[in-house]
Design a protein around this motif. Structure first.
Motif, PDB file in Angstrom:
ATOM      1  N   MET A   1      -1.114   9.570  -3.419  1.00 40.35           N
ATOM      2  CA  MET A   1      -2.305   8.738  -3.658  1.00 40.35           C
ATOM      3  C   MET A   1      -2.796   8.972  -5.079  1.00 40.35           C
ATOM      4  O   MET A   1      -2.970  10.104  -5.508  1.00 40.35           O
ATOM      5  N   ILE A   2      -3.000   7.854  -5.788  1.00 39.91           N
ATOM      6  CA  ILE A   2      -3.481   7.937  -7.172  1.00 39.91           C
ATOM      7  C   ILE A   2      -5.003   7.812  -7.160  1.00 39.91           C
ATOM      8  O   ILE A   2      -5.554   6.967  -6.455  1.00 39.91           O
ATOM      9  N   VAL A   3      -5.685   8.660  -7.938  1.00 39.32           N
ATOM     10  CA  VAL A   3      -7.132   8.523  -8.116  1.00 39.32           C
ATOM     11  C   VAL A   3      -7.383   8.038  -9.538  1.00 39.32           C
ATOM     12  O   VAL A   3      -7.110   8.757 -10.503  1.00 39.32           O
ATOM     13  N   ALA A   4      -7.855   6.798  -9.670  1.00 38.21           N
ATOM     14  CA  ALA A   4      -8.126   6.192 -10.978  1.00 38.21           C
ATOM     15  C   ALA A   4      -9.612   6.291 -11.271  1.00 38.21           C
ATOM     16  O   ALA A   4     -10.437   5.958 -10.421  1.00 38.21           O
ATOM     17  N   ARG A   5      -9.939   6.745 -12.480  1.00 39.55           N
ATOM     18  CA  ARG A   5     -11.352   6.884 -12.865  1.00 39.55           C
ATOM     19  C   ARG A   5     -11.808   5.765 -13.798  1.00 39.55           C
ATOM     20  O   ARG A   5     -12.995   5.618 -14.054  1.00 39.55           O
ATOM     21  N   THR A   6     -10.853   5.021 -14.348  1.00 40.98           N
ATOM     22  CA  THR A   6     -11.199   3.926 -15.254  1.00 40.98           C
ATOM     23  C   THR A   6     -10.490   2.661 -14.789  1.00 40.98           C
ATOM     24  O   THR A   6      -9.498   2.708 -14.045  1.00 40.98           O
ATOM     25  N   ILE A   7     -11.002   1.518 -15.253  1.00 42.16           N
ATOM     26  CA  ILE A   7     -10.377   0.236 -14.916  1.00 42.16           C
ATOM     27  C   ILE A   7      -8.958   0.200 -15.471  1.00 42.16           C
ATOM     28  O   ILE A   7      -8.040  -0.287 -14.806  1.00 42.16           O
ATOM     29  N   ALA A   8      -8.775   0.760 -16.662  1.00 38.72           N
ATOM     30  CA  ALA A   8      -7.427   0.779 -17.261  1.00 38.72           C
ATOM     31  C   ALA A   8      -6.467   1.590 -16.385  1.00 38.72           C
ATOM     32  O   ALA A   8      -5.320   1.175 -16.163  1.00 38.72           O
ATOM     33  N   GLU A   9      -6.939   2.732 -15.888  1.00 31.91           N
ATOM     34  CA  GLU A   9      -6.083   3.541 -14.999  1.00 31.91           C
ATOM     35  C   GLU A   9      -5.774   2.792 -13.704  1.00 31.91           C
ATOM     36  O   GLU A   9      -4.653   2.856 -13.185  1.00 31.91           O
ATOM     37  N   LEU A  10      -6.777   2.101 -13.170  1.00 33.55           N
ATOM     38  CA  LEU A  10      -6.556   1.318 -11.943  1.00 33.55           C
ATOM     39  C   LEU A  10      -5.482   0.259 -12.173  1.00 33.55           C
ATOM     40  O   LEU A  10      -4.541   0.118 -11.374  1.00 33.55           O
ATOM     41  N   ARG A  11      -5.624  -0.491 -13.286  1.00 38.85           N
ATOM     42  CA  ARG A  11      -4.649  -1.561 -13.561  1.00 38.85           C
ATOM     43  C   ARG A  11      -3.258  -0.984 -13.778  1.00 38.85           C
ATOM     44  O   ARG A  11      -2.266  -1.558 -13.321  1.00 38.85           O
ATOM     45  N   ALA A  12      -3.196   0.158 -14.475  1.00 38.86           N
ATOM     46  CA  ALA A  12      -1.895   0.789 -14.713  1.00 38.86           C
ATOM     47  C   ALA A  12      -1.276   1.200 -13.376  1.00 38.86           C
ATOM     48  O   ALA A  12      -0.083   1.008 -13.139  1.00 38.86           O
ATOM     49  N   ALA A  13      -2.099   1.750 -12.488  1.00 39.63           N
ATOM     50  CA  ALA A  13      -1.597   2.184 -11.178  1.00 39.63           C
ATOM     51  C   ALA A  13      -1.059   0.991 -10.394  1.00 39.63           C
ATOM     52  O   ALA A  13      -0.028   1.085  -9.722  1.00 39.63           O
ATOM     53  N   LEU A  14      -1.758  -0.157 -10.495  1.00 40.20           N
ATOM     54  CA  LEU A  14      -1.318  -1.333  -9.736  1.00 40.20           C
ATOM     55  C   LEU A  14      -0.084  -1.964 -10.360  1.00 40.20           C
ATOM     56  O   LEU A  14       0.759  -2.510  -9.651  1.00 40.20           O
ATOM     57  N   GLN A  15       0.025  -1.880 -11.697  1.00 39.52           N
ATOM     58  CA  GLN A  15       1.201  -2.478 -12.347  1.00 39.52           C
ATOM     59  C   GLN A  15       2.454  -1.663 -12.084  1.00 39.52           C
ATOM     60  O   GLN A  15       3.547  -2.213 -12.041  1.00 39.52           O
ATOM     61  N   SER A  16       2.274  -0.337 -11.927  1.00 38.52           N
ATOM     62  CA  SER A  16       3.456   0.509 -11.760  1.00 38.52           C
ATOM     63  C   SER A  16       3.939   0.531 -10.315  1.00 38.52           C
ATOM     64  O   SER A  16       4.956   1.125 -10.020  1.00 38.52           O
ATOM     65  N   ARG A  17       3.193  -0.149  -9.416  1.00 33.76           N
ATOM     66  CA  ARG A  17       3.661  -0.211  -8.031  1.00 33.76           C
ATOM     67  C   ARG A  17       4.960  -0.998  -7.959  1.00 33.76           C
ATOM     68  O   ARG A  17       5.097  -2.038  -8.595  1.00 33.76           O
ATOM     69  N   PRO A  18       5.899  -0.539  -7.156  1.00 32.88           N
ATOM     70  CA  PRO A  18       7.154  -1.285  -7.053  1.00 32.88           C
ATOM     71  C   PRO A  18       6.935  -2.599  -6.301  1.00 32.88           C
ATOM     72  O   PRO A  18       6.039  -2.711  -5.468  1.00 32.88           O
ATOM     73  N   GLY A  19       7.755  -3.585  -6.606  1.00 29.52           N
ATOM     74  CA  GLY A  19       7.701  -4.858  -5.895  1.00 29.52           C
ATOM     75  C   GLY A  19       6.464  -5.642  -6.260  1.00 29.52           C
ATOM     76  O   GLY A  19       5.693  -5.259  -7.129  1.00 29.52           O
ATOM     77  N   ASP A  20       6.290  -6.780  -5.585  1.00 30.92           N
ATOM     78  CA  ASP A  20       5.103  -7.583  -5.870  1.00 30.92           C
ATOM     79  C   ASP A  20       4.340  -7.819  -4.574  1.00 30.92           C
ATOM     80  O   ASP A  20       3.890  -8.909  -4.269  1.00 30.92           O
ATOM     81  N   GLY A  21       4.202  -6.732  -3.794  1.00 32.39           N
ATOM     82  CA  GLY A  21       3.518  -6.833  -2.509  1.00 32.39           C
ATOM     83  C   GLY A  21       2.043  -7.141  -2.683  1.00 32.39           C
ATOM     84  O   GLY A  21       1.468  -6.944  -3.750  1.00 32.39           O
ATOM     85  N   ALA A  22       1.439  -7.619  -1.616  1.00 32.77           N
ATOM     86  CA  ALA A  22       0.024  -7.980  -1.637  1.00 32.77           C
ATOM     87  C   ALA A  22      -0.849  -6.732  -1.766  1.00 32.77           C
ATOM     88  O   ALA A  22      -0.510  -5.658  -1.271  1.00 32.77           O
TER      89      ALA A  22
END
Lengths: 282, 282
Positions: free
Chosen positions: A1-22
């Motif tokens: 589980m990733i804990v993001a403290r900034t919007i940039a970290e959140l977006r990076a976490a979502l972009q690095s997810r594999p696939g294009d799942g919902a």
């Protein structure tokens, strides 16, 4: 589980997810309880990636004392999130969400935002809700966002601005989660003394009395309201409101002739509680 | 070139584009001129997919007469868009953007939105701009959006709410496009009589006089303002404002000591014109 403290970290976490799942987003103010867990399970069952935000949004608190007293239990919240299979927790500081110079407000006009909670907590309350939820939705750009039916007016406000601005997200509203005695789960319940908690049960009893009377054919909102007040009064609870309104527009309803939201707000001791039910058909 | 009349049609057009190339959005109110063409060329040179919107947004007009008189030239606009290689034109009716029950406003507080154009045209003007541009950005979700520097305060307002709400878009501001005689291009210029058009040239002359004086070392905003007023006065133009402000915050500036936006608004005959320049370095 990733804990993001900034919007940039959140977006990076979502972009690095594999696939294009919902992506499913469950916005919270932390102090998680079983009600939040229900939302997380709905998201987990539907979406490939589950994001949960924890942010005690200062702009939606009309009372500094309520903001200061709002329970903060981040370690336990992160443990619960991990146990429920959350992929990313977004837990920003206030300065990340409202940096110096911040000057923008999203607001909804009309009874949806101005009556009941809007009247009791002041116009700034739903402005604060609409602005922060817009920010959370645009930060995560989820396919679905999950909210609890307990905050019925908040849901109506969010539904309104999401449709009006065209934010590309599906809102999923989950039934109010209740303890076995019927009390709606709320982070604020932890502040109730045992005696207050016993008295607070008059709130779900009052809603049940309204449902029973409506099922018996009582359609006059004034008569139904009297039934609710009876239950509350017996427990020494003097509600801020017991309102009968249209579930989407929050326009007041005098006669039950279709779905009607029955909403209650009351202080029990120093703790402000809300609850609601829908009568008059789906 | 696809012409989309609804947000759903716009999204379908963008989803059916091959590949995952970048999208550029050029929002316009139609009545296109060479200034718009410059924006379209910037987008065409940068983005794989160019979207242009045409929407005369009623909520940002403070005068019904100005809204009614605003030039509407859709056939010519579509021809220009096609000639400039636009892929998708989004040209909705007002009822598509503001359906019955619409109740949401995006607003920016502070001098950015409340002074100059905000003061002259009323608070609702920039609320209208912020709300409609939010809708356009969320409808197209472009990688870049293109605006002209002539509407400097509008650009500052948009920059503010895009940053505050975290709308994921890069704003590209293109230099003001001018006719060979120096008049800033505007859809409203078509309403000027030949005599008014000649007098209107005092506006770019006034800005040039300010630039010249600043280059000569004059730093006092009052003295620079007097130079501008001299030029305007000679043409019989009594401006609504000649303002010296910080380009981002729109806080007033008394002494030029860094970049300063010099903004002018004036009526020439019945036509309201605005123009601006930046002095004091990049």
């Amino acid at each position: 589980m990733i804990v993001a403290r900034t919007i940039a970290e959140l977006r990076a976490a979502l972009q690095s997810r594999p696939g294009d799942g919902a992506v499913g987003l469950v916005p919270t103010m932390g102090a998680l309880h079983e009600g939040h867990a229900t939302l997380l399970r709905s998201a987990r069952a539907t979406d490939a990636v589950v994001v949960m935000s924890i942010f005690v949004n200062p702009t939606q608190f009309n009372e500094q004392a309520d903001l200061a007293a709002y329970p903060r239990t981040e370690d336990a919240d992160l443990a619960l999130a991990e146990a429920e299979g959350v992929d990313v927790v977004f837990a920003p500081e206030a300065a990340e969400m409202y940096p110096a110079g911040f000057a923008t407000t999203v607001s909804v006009a009309g009874p949806i935002a101005e009556t009941l909670e809007g009247a009791q907590r002041g116009r700034a309350h739903f402005d604060g809700v609409a602005t922060v939820v817009t920010k959370l939705l645009l930060a995560a750009l989820p396919d679905r966002a999950y909210f609890g039916a307990k905050d019925a007016q908040q849901v109506a406000v969010i539904r309104r601005f999401v449709a009006d601005l065209g934010i590309p997200v599906e809102l999923v509203v989950c039934p109010t989660s209740r303890d076995s005695d019927g009390l709606a789960r709320s982070s604020r319940n932890t502040r109730l003394t045992p005696d207050e908690r016993a008295r607070a049960l008059a709130i779900p009893r009052a809603l049940q009395a309204v449902r029973d009377a409506a099922a018996d054919g009582v359609a006059d909102a004034g008569a139904l309201r009297a039934r609710a007040l009876e239950e509350l009064d017996a427990a020494g609870i003097h509600p801020e409101y017991v309102a009968f309104v249209h579930p989407d527009t929050f326009a007041p309803v005098a006669e039950v002739d279709g779905p009607v939201l029955v909403a209650v707000a009351a202080r029990v001791g120093r703790t402000r509680l809300i609850d609601n039910t829908v009568i008059g058909g789906a």
